[in-house]
Design an enzyme around this catalytic site. Sequence first.
Site, PDB file in Angstrom:
ATOM      1  N   ASN A   7      26.202  23.443  13.279  1.00 21.07           N
ATOM      2  CA  ASN A   7      24.885  22.836  13.078  1.00 21.07           C
ATOM      3  C   ASN A   7      23.928  23.988  12.791  1.00 21.07           C
ATOM      4  OD1 ASN A   7      22.180  22.068  13.552  1.00 21.07           O
ATOM      5  ND2 ASN A   7      22.835  20.252  14.671  1.00 21.07           N
ATOM      6  N   GLU A  34      22.685  19.164  10.053  1.00 23.27           N
ATOM      7  CA  GLU A  34      21.241  19.464  10.010  1.00 23.27           C
ATOM      8  C   GLU A  34      20.909  20.457   8.893  1.00 23.27           C
ATOM      9  OE1 GLU A  34      18.336  18.790  13.229  1.00 23.27           O
ATOM     10  OE2 GLU A  34      19.881  19.724  14.462  1.00 23.27           O
ATOM     11  N   ASP A 145      28.523  17.937  15.141  1.00 24.06           N
ATOM     12  CA  ASP A 145      27.640  17.963  16.306  1.00 24.06           C
ATOM     13  C   ASP A 145      27.680  16.576  16.916  1.00 24.06           C
ATOM     14  OD1 ASP A 145      25.641  17.976  18.157  1.00 24.06           O
ATOM     15  OD2 ASP A 145      24.049  18.601  16.781  1.00 24.06           O
ATOM     16  N   ASN A 147      26.529  15.757  19.914  1.00 23.29           N
ATOM     17  CA  ASN A 147      25.406  15.524  20.825  1.00 23.29           C
ATOM     18  C   ASN A 147      25.848  14.819  22.105  1.00 23.29           C
ATOM     19  OD1 ASN A 147      22.908  16.715  20.024  1.00 23.29           O
ATOM     20  ND2 ASN A 147      22.880  15.375  18.239  1.00 23.29           N
ATOM     21  N   ASP A 216      29.435  20.600  20.275  1.00 22.94           N
ATOM     22  CA  ASP A 216      30.005  20.680  18.921  1.00 22.94           C
ATOM     23  C   ASP A 216      31.519  20.695  19.068  1.00 22.94           C
ATOM     24  OD1 ASP A 216      27.504  21.330  17.068  1.00 22.94           O
ATOM     25  OD2 ASP A 216      27.275  22.380  18.984  1.00 22.94           O
ATOM     26  N   ASP A 245      20.041  26.975  16.813  1.00 26.96           N
ATOM     27  CA  ASP A 245      20.257  26.789  18.260  1.00 26.96           C
ATOM     28  C   ASP A 245      21.729  26.487  18.572  1.00 26.96           C
ATOM     29  OD1 ASP A 245      19.684  24.379  16.900  1.00 26.96           O
ATOM     30  OD2 ASP A 245      18.576  23.501  18.570  1.00 26.96           O
ATOM     31  N   HIS A 246      22.549  26.204  17.544  1.00 28.16           N
ATOM     32  CA  HIS A 246      23.998  26.003  17.711  1.00 28.16           C
ATOM     33  C   HIS A 246      24.761  27.195  17.133  1.00 28.16           C
ATOM     34  CE1 HIS A 246      23.850  21.466  18.297  1.00 28.16           C
ATOM     35  NE2 HIS A 246      22.641  21.714  17.850  1.00 28.16           N
TER      36      HIS A 246
END
Length: 254
Positions: A7, A34, A145, A147, A216, A245-246
């Site tokens: 991501n 994303e 991802d 989530n 992930d 951030d990933h």
Amino acid sequence: MKLASWNVNSLTVRLSQVLRWLENERPDLLALQETKLEDARFPAAEFAAAGYHAVYSGQKTYNGVALLARTPPQQVLRELPGLEDPQRRFLAADIDGLRVVNLYVVNGQSVDSDKYAYKLRWLAAVRAFLETELARHLQLVVLGDFNIAPDDRDVHDPEVWRDQILCSAPERAALQGLLDLGLEDSFRALHDESGQYSWWDYRQGGFRRDLGLRIDLILSSRALHARLRAAAIDRIPRTWERPSDHTPVLLELA
DNA sequence: ATGGTAGAACATCTA
């Protein structure tokens, strides 16, 4: 065969990092989430120059998924069957004899949000799709991802996160519903340990303090089990300047 | 209880 998922939280911002990582790792396949850009703005030429074919399904500002592969993706599907959804979160293709499904699962925001109900509806549609897909394709990989942190080993502080978004029982049950179709979390097939995260909040020094979650995932069908060789999380890109951030997660198949 | 950071339509939404 080396597969990966990342991501990137804006491909516009992260393009140079993705190119650098591809050059270092040379995966056969990289699934992105994303991307946050419309298809007309997708940097296909830059990836072609790096030796990768790209297929993508994007939109302005939010969401957006892509598959980068060294061989051309075939039988590309950009809509999740059975769900009217303007959000670009789904991409499936045949790559190197595998059926590959790239997911950017709905975040859900909080368990009392409308977005949480959408998350569970979306996951139900994914389950129905994968059930038919598994009937057609023995060699199936579902990555992206999710989530959802599968269990407490995947959470830096399970008590703080208990029943919160990304960790709630209905979300974990929805993920289990996908696994029950005949898929396994490839990282967990090869690793028992806790504390291996793929996402850290930008806020409050989340990465520096290792306050992460493993959300992930690379799921693989039972027919691929004997080919599992190594699963890993590459934390290095999370240390780079202006990171997503990933961080990327990987799977090697024989 | 709130806000903390980052990215995008640069004003607020999403994560």
